[in-house]
Every structure is written in structure tokens, then in C-alpha cells.
Design an enzyme around this catalytic site. Structure first.
Site, PDB file in Angstrom:
ATOM      1  N   CYS A 293       0.704  -1.228   0.078  1.00  9.92           N
ATOM      2  CA  CYS A 293       0.335   0.470   0.131  1.00  9.92           C
ATOM      3  C   CYS A 293       0.570   1.205   0.198  1.00  9.92           C
ATOM      4  O   CYS A 293       0.209   2.523   0.304  1.00  9.92           O
ATOM      5  CB  CYS A 293      -0.960   0.270   1.438  1.00  9.92           C
ATOM      6  SG  CYS A 293      -1.846  -2.161   1.436  1.00  9.92           S
TER       7      CYS A 293
ATOM      8  N   HIS B 196      -2.689   8.163   5.896  1.00  8.26           N
ATOM      9  CA  HIS B 196      -3.205   6.797   5.642  1.00  8.26           C
ATOM     10  C   HIS B 196      -4.590   6.576   6.207  1.00  8.26           C
ATOM     11  O   HIS B 196      -5.536   5.764   4.685  1.00  8.26           O
ATOM     12  CB  HIS B 196      -2.004   6.332   6.083  1.00  8.26           C
ATOM     13  CG  HIS B 196      -2.660   4.152   6.074  1.00  8.26           C
ATOM     14  ND1 HIS B 196      -1.801   4.101   4.471  1.00  8.26           N
ATOM     15  CD2 HIS B 196      -2.031   3.327   5.763  1.00  8.26           C
ATOM     16  CE1 HIS B 196      -2.133   3.104   3.532  1.00  8.26           C
ATOM     17  NE2 HIS B 196      -2.535   1.907   4.851  1.00  8.26           N
TER      18      HIS B 196
ATOM     19  N   HIS C 122      -9.672   2.004  -0.220  1.00  7.68           N
ATOM     20  CA  HIS C 122      -8.412   1.812  -0.293  1.00  7.68           C
ATOM     21  C   HIS C 122      -7.858   1.800  -1.582  1.00  7.68           C
ATOM     22  O   HIS C 122      -8.337  -0.127  -2.025  1.00  7.68           O
ATOM     23  CB  HIS C 122      -8.029   1.173   1.154  1.00  7.68           C
ATOM     24  CG  HIS C 122      -6.278   0.619   1.592  1.00  7.68           C
ATOM     25  ND1 HIS C 122      -5.156   1.780   0.247  1.00  7.68           N
ATOM     26  CD2 HIS C 122      -5.522   0.259   1.919  1.00  7.68           C
ATOM     27  CE1 HIS C 122      -4.176   1.057   0.875  1.00  7.68           C
ATOM     28  NE2 HIS C 122      -4.370  -0.152   2.103  1.00  7.68           N
TER      29      HIS C 122
END
Lengths: 358, 398
Positions: free
Chosen positions: B157, B290, B327
Site C-alpha cells: 500500500c 493513511h 483503499h
């Protein structure tokens, strides 16, 4: 730019779980025996050269992070530990270690198992398998195993990307962000990957394993091998074919010399080999083709080529070795390793004057 | 300098649609239509509505028709950034991409055919080739007429942020005067099922830093940036969208899928990025977290922010745009960098519309409603599966 040296080598291959096993197989020069991979729905199995089960369970697998990992992580970790032996000789230094793991197919075994479970019943697919399917998993485990690793990258690409990994490692060293850098190429294999390769080359023999090179700026603790140059990455485009890219890469490395080795990526598949054969037609010196012995290990094979080249120079058999990586679908990149301190070329090539840059 | 930016997310295609959506805090989740989710706990994601046709590029019709979903998003984002920058094709222009899954849906299709109808070979070679990220990189090169090196970073990620950071380092070190960089990922069944089997997907609504948060939501998208030296941009008379001034990347060795509970590596990434940018937390006007919405990740990040920001914590506006678009994995860092550029250019802060109850562990104010702001410097966090953490610092260009 600072000079970059090789301070450790490691290999896991179908010949065994360390560099001496691979060296012995390459010196013998005979292709390792073939195994077969059953291909569901087909009477004729696929051909492979697989990493043998270790005689003794490697001690590294006792590490909590490695207990449930897939083979690719185990190969990468074993090769990394072998290449990082230099760190154990002086643990008090606590060197900052960079880790670059290069992959093409990556974690195919757990991906195969996990997606099979998803298609059977997504509600019961194992949460233990999924994290190990991620490209970044091997690098994460290797970093945890080795400890002081402030910089970690996973690079993906065709096999020539291994030299991009070496260039990134060299960059980190030159910018003094790490004290040493491990660059690892690794792959695992199964019938599905072999099936994919078969579509492009029926005669290909798939294999797996890992190779690792530890880089440093210190000649004193090195194997007396210097990473002298990495050519530009010559990307295949609509205007630059694989053959042209291979020739452009070749043109950036020196002409043949009796004291030098060419470690190429030929595996005996006529169609796949043709551009590289043409590019190196002028080479009259010694030549080593690890894939003919060990199989098509994709990124692992690229790492084996580089490890074998460094090993040949470190042993004193050659004063320099060139590595030719003509990747299957991205780029052609070459590299040159020289005996540290040796003067091997009267007429400096383009390569010998190049900096190492990704 | 950033002279071009392209973005694709579930909020829309291109800067204007995305800026409007992020500014309003629109939520873009809907039932998954791309694959079967009937046996999953969670059945929603932030799917992108792709246009039927791609913008004109150098791709032939045959090449364009072959593109998978991830490649199409990547072409759209790259084309937008390229056109905005006014760059010309070149044989030596490097590209750095971040992705976690490449063309995973093609890999899944390959698996299905090979296991269910093994005698069928039609299109299997194409699937095997096009699922690989380097093929997607070469597609962009073909579309725009590029021939330089393609580097693909797959740090889970954090990939998109690492790609931009690596590109920035290539320029800063003098290795290249300009680099095309970004990240992308498309939704795929394997990845969706994976997060669902880990029980990290939210069965309700993704609410990063909310006391009642219960997981993340997946999305898909792509973003690309054209980065170049100031001298080069000025010589060309290029418009400058903003400036990358800092980058830090670290590794969290705590666990493959869980962050260190104290957020040590996250703290180190933020500190390193600020050190390279020569700024302090007091200089940061907005932090794009995040903020996945999972209990563990947000707790660790909240603690890291508090430890890093010190006295600034209580007044530092923070939000996670994953509340709007989910995400995006390898695309997340790049898309969030473009969101950061939007805040710098247009002087607003992106809210989390679904945020309800502050978590006492989060000592910073969450942006909960659309608001304008004076934004000069922002920080953007990306923390990856496997432990790679990366942070960018971006500054307004006036």
C-alpha cells in the site's frame, strides 16, 4: 561517484541450497535432471527443475516470521543469509542494511492455493494464505530476519529488472542511506507458472530459487569484486524491438577479451534466445549460460547469472565478467563486474566510463 | 516540481470531478459488480465507472481493445498528467510506477481457464503477458511515445508514494531532469476476498479514526504525476501545480500485516520526510493520513502523529480520503498525492463525511465538513502491508 563492491553472494537453485552447490553444477556443465509437473487435463506433464528439499531443515525457518511462509520467501531468506555472512563477521558494527527484492512472478504458490479456495467458497478461504500472496511479503520477511534494515523495496519486472535492483542498491549506498545493500532475485514455481511459460516457449524448463548479492562501498571487506557498470535499461517499445534493445545493451559493454567471462541468459530455446545470440555474436571469450544447467528461473535466474559472474571473478578465474540480461517482455540491461584493482581493458569501453544509475 | 497530474477514482475521471468530490466529502461506495461477492461478508467497494473510449493516444485500436481495467485507468491518468504538463515524447524519459496487483483480473482469468477448461488456449498468452505490471508500464510508454527505463515498485500500500518518492530522488540527485511517476490498482476478486477473509473490510462504512470504525473499504484508481526540475519547468513556461519537498520511507518489522502498536516506523517516516523537506510539524497545514479505518492501523497512526506532531497535534487538521474512495492499495499514495495538490492549489481541506465519534486516541482534529483553508504545506502518509511506510511532503507553489 563512489565505487561499489560485492561483499557477499548467495544462491538457492535446483542444484541445492547454497552457492557451492550451484557452483559445482555450473562447473560440471551438464543440465540438471528434469522433473515433471502434472498439468490437470493433460496427459503430458510440464518440465521443470525444482529446488530439492533440504537434507536438514534450514535453521532460518525457525524464525517466527518464516514458519508459514511460501517457498519463495524461504529461498530469498536462505540466499540473503548466505550473502550477508560478512555482517556476521563483525556484528558489533551494526551496519544499516538495505534490502531490494526483485520478482517477476512472485508468490505464485500461495496465490494459486488461495484463489483456488476463493473460487471453491470465498467464505472459507484461508486468511493465513492471503498475506503471503503479496509481492512485498518476501522482502518483509527477509527484512525482519536480518534486523537493521532501514530501506526495503520490492521491484517487479522482467528478469532484467534484477540489474535495476542492483542500481537502486548502489544508489542507496552512494547516497549513504545504508552501509550495505542486499539485492535478491527470487522465484518459486508450480504447474500454472510452467503452463504460462509453455505458451511462449514449448521447450522451456521452468525452475525456481533465489540469488543474492550484497553490495558495499568498502573494498576491504569485499570479495575483491567491483560492480563496474550497469548499462542503460533498454526498454522494448514499438520502435525498439527486443533484438535492437539487446544490441544497444551489448554496445555498452566492452569487446571480447580472453581474460573475461560472458554470463548470458541463453537457455536453449531458439526463439527466445535469438536476440541475445545475435547481440553477442562477436563474443569470442569464455561464456557461461546458467539457465541451460538450472532452468528458466526468471528473476532467480537473472540473479544466478550475476552471482555466477561475481563468483567467477572472486575466485580469480577471470579478471572481469559481463552479464547479459535480455528480459522476456520489458528490457535489456547488462552489467560488468571486475576484479577490484585489476586493469582489464586497454581501451575503455562506454561501459567502463558509465556511472551506475537506474 | 509537479507540472501535471492525472487522477482516476470512484469519484470520477480527471482533476475537476475528483476535486469536486473530495472537497464535498462525497462517498463513492456501491455494490461490487466486477465479480461475485455473494459469499463474502462485505459486498461493496468504490468501483470506477470507466468511459467506453480512451482519450486519443499512440495506442492502436487493437492495443487499446486489449487493455485490462488497471491499464485503462492508468492510461486515463497518464494522459491527463501528460497533456497538462505539455511534455513531448522522448526515448530517455524514465517512468516509476507503484502497484500491488498489476493486472490481477487477467491473472485470475488465466487461472480459471487453465483449471476449468485446460484444453482451451485462446487468449491465454495475452492474459499471461498483460497481467504483468511491466506490460502495463510499456502500455503507457507506447501510449505516450516514451522509451526510457520503467521501474515498478511493489511495496504493497506504500507503492504509489514510494514511486513518487523514488522519482523525486532521481531528479534531486541529478540523475534525470524529469520523471513520470504514479500508482494504480484495479479491484480484483483475489484481493477483495483476501481482505475480506482477514476480516479487515468494514461491514458498515469506512470511518477512519472514528471510535466506532470497523474496517477498511477497497477502491480502485490511478494517479500519475509529471515531475521535473524547477529550471526545466521555468524554461518551458510550464504551469506548476505544487512541489514535492520531502520524502521518507522506513520499514516496520513488527508483523507482516499489523503495524507496530506505537507507530514507530510511521513516526520515523514522517520525521524523515520532514527532515528532507526542512520543515517541522508546525509548518504542516494538513495531514492526509493513511487512515484505512481498521482499529489497529488507525490507532498506531494516531499515536505516531501525536508523537511526531507534539504540541501541534491539537490543531493539525487530519483526514483520510479513503473515507470517500476506499483503499486503492498501490494506487493510494499517488491518488492521495494528487488530492494533496488539490488542497494546495484550491485551498480547501477534504472532509470525512461519515465521521461521527472521535476516538479519544486521536488527539488531532478530523476534518469532518467541507471547509476552505490556508494550505501551504501538506504531509501525506502511506503505510504498507509488509511494513514499508512512506511519507511525502508537498508545498504550494506561488
Amino acid at each position: 561517484m563512489s565505487r561499489v563492491f560485492v561483499c557477499g553472494l548467495g544462491a538457492v537453485s535446483p542444484a541445492g541450497w547454497n552457492l557451492p552447490a550451484m557452483r559445482e553444477a555450473l562447473e560440471k556443465g551438464e543440465p540438471l535432471p528434469l522433473q515433471t509437473l502434472e498439468r490437470p487435463g493433460w496427459a503430458k506433464p510440464l518440465r521443470a527443475r525444482l529446488v530439492p528439499k533440504p537434507v536438514l531443515r534450514p535453521a532460518l525457518l525457525a524464525h517466527p516470521r518464516l514458519r508459514r511462509t511460501s517457498p519463495i520467501t524461504q529461498y530469498a531468506a536462505a540466499a540473503a543469509l548466505e550473502a550477508a555472512t560478512v555482517l556476521q563477521s563483525n556484528p558489533g558494527r551494526n551496519d544499516r542494511l538495505g534490502v531490494v527484492v526483485c520478482l517477476q512472478s512472485g508468490c505464485v504458490e500461495y496465490s494459486y492455493r488461495y484463489f483456488g479456495e476463493v473460487l471453491r467458497d470465498a467464505a472459507t478461504a484461508s486468511p493465513l494464505l492471503f498475506p503471503e500472496t503479496v509481492f512485498a511479503a518476501p522482502a518483509s520477511h527477509v527484512a525482519a530476519l536480518l534486523g537493521n534494515t532501514p530501506l526495503v523495496h520490492t521491484l517487479v519486472g522482467d528478469p532484467a529488472a534484477f540489474l535495476q535492483g542492483l542500481a537502486v542498491g548502489a544508489q542507496w549506498l552512494q547516497e549513504q542511506r545504508v552501509d550495505r545493500c542486499l539485492v535478491i532475485g527470487a522465484e518459486e514455481t508450480n504447474w500454472l507458472l510452467a503452463d504460462g511459460l509453455w505458451h511462449f516457449e514449448h521447450s522451456a524448463v521452468v525452475s525456481g530459487g533465489a540469488g543474492a548479492i550484497c553490495l558495499s562501498l568498502e573494498p576491504a571487506t569485499s570479495l575483491a569484486v567491483e560492480l563496474r557498470a550497469i548499462t542503460d535499461p533498454h526498454t522494448y517499445t514499438t520502435r525498439k524491438s527486443r533484438a535492437r534493445a539487446a544490441q544497444a545493451m551489448r554496445a555498452q559493454l566492452p569487446p571480447a577479451s580472453p581474460v573475461e567471462l560472458l554470463c548470458d541468459g541463453l537457455d536453449g530455446s531458439p526463439r527466445a534466445d535469438a536476440p541475445e545470440v545475435a547481440a553477442w555474436r562477436d563474443w569470442a571469450g569464455a561464456r557461461l549460460s546458467p539457465k541451460r544447467i538450472l532452468g528458466e528461473g526468471l528473476m532467480a535466474a537473472a540473479a544466478w547469472q550475476c552471482v555466477a559472474a561475481c563468483d567467477a571473478v572472486a575466485s580469480g578465474r577471470f579478471l572481469a565478467a559481463n552479464v547479459s540480461l535480455v528480459g522476456c517482455n520489458q528490457q535489456a540491461v547488462g552489467a560488468r563486474f571486475e576484479r577490484a584493482g585489476a586493469s582489464v581493458s586497454d581501451s575503455p569501453s562506454d561501459a567502463s566510463e558509465r556511472s551506475i544509475s537506474p | 516540481m509537479v507540472t501535471g497530474a492525472g487522477i482516476v477514482s470512484a469519484l470520477g475521471i480527471g482533476w475537476p470531478a475528483n476535486a469536486a468530490g473530495f472537497r464535498a466529502g462525497r462517498i463513492a461506495f456501491r455494490p461490487v459488480t466486477l465479480f461475485d461477492v455473494s459469499r463474502q461478508r462485505v459486498k461493496t467497494a468504490a468501483e470506477v465507472e470507466l468511459p467506453s473510449a480512451l482519450p486519443p493516444t499512440r495506442l492502436t485500436g487493437k492495443m487499446a481493445r486489449r487493455l485490462d481495467r488497471a491499464s485503462r485507468m492508468l492510461v486515463l491518468a497518464a494522459h491527463e498528467a501528460w497533456a497538462q504538463a505539455g511534455w513531448e515524447p522522448a526515448d530517455d524519459l524514465p517512468m516509476v510506477l507503484g502497484t500491488t496487483a498489476g493486472g490481477m483480473s487477467l491473472g485470475e482469468a488465466y487461472f480459471r481457464v487453465a483449471t476449468q477448461t485446460p484444453q482451451r488456449h485462446r487468449q491465454q498468452p495475452t492474459r499471461a503477458l498483460h497481467y504483468q505490471p511491466q506490460t502495463q508500464g510499456r502500455t503507457i510508454a507506447s501510449a505516450l511515445g516514451l522509451g526510457g527505463p520503467i521501474t515498478i515498485i511493489s511495496n504493497a500500500c506504500a507503492s504509489g508514494t514510494n514511486a513518487i518518492g523514488h522519482a523525486w530522488e532521481l531528479i534531486r540527485s541529478g540523475r534525470h531532469p524529469r520523471v513520470l511517476a504514479g500508482g494504480y490498482d484495479a479491484l480484483s476478486q483475489l484481493v477483495f476476498a483476501g481482505f475480506d477473509s482477514l476480516q479487515t473490510l468494514s461491514p458498515t462504512l469506512c470511518r477512519p479514526f472514528d471510535a466506532g470504525r470497523d474496517g477498511l473499504a477497497l477502491g480502485e484508481g490511478a494517479a500519475m504525476l509529471t515531475l521535473e526540475t524547477l529550471d526545466r519547468a521555468r524554461r518551458r513556461g510550464a504551469g506548476i501545480l505544487g512541489e514535492v519537498i520531502g520524502y521518507g520511507t522506513t520499514i516496520d518489522q513488527h508483523h507482516l500485516t499489523q503495524p507496530h502498536p506505537q507507530g514507530d516506523a510511521a513516526l520515523a517516516a514522517m520525521a524523515l520526510a520532514c527532515q528532507t523537506a526542512r520543515v517541522t510539524p508546525a509548518d504542516i497545514d494538513y495531514l492526509n493520513a493513511h487512515g484505512t479505518g481498521t482499529p489497529l492501523n488507525d490507532s498506531a497512526e494516531a499515536l505516531a502523529i501525536r508523537r511526531w506532531a507534539g504540541t501541534r497535534t491539537a490543531t493539525l487538521p487530519v483526514s483520510s480520503t479513503k473515507a470517500s474512495i476506499g483503499h486503492l492499495l498501490g494506487g493510494a499514495g499517488a491518488v492521495e498525492a494528487v488530492v494533496g495538490l488539490m488542497t494546495l492549489r484550491e485551498q480547501w481541506l477534504p472532509p470525512e463525511a461519515a465521521f461521527e465519534t472521535p476516538d479519544p486516541a486521536c488527539a488531532f482534529p478530523i476534518v469532518r465538513a467541507p471547509q476552505d483553508g490556508r494550505v501551504t504545506t501538506i504531509l501525506s502518509n502511506s503505510f504498507g502491508f509488509g511494513g514499508v511506510n512512506a511519507t511525502l511532503v508537498l508545498r504550494r507553489w506561488t
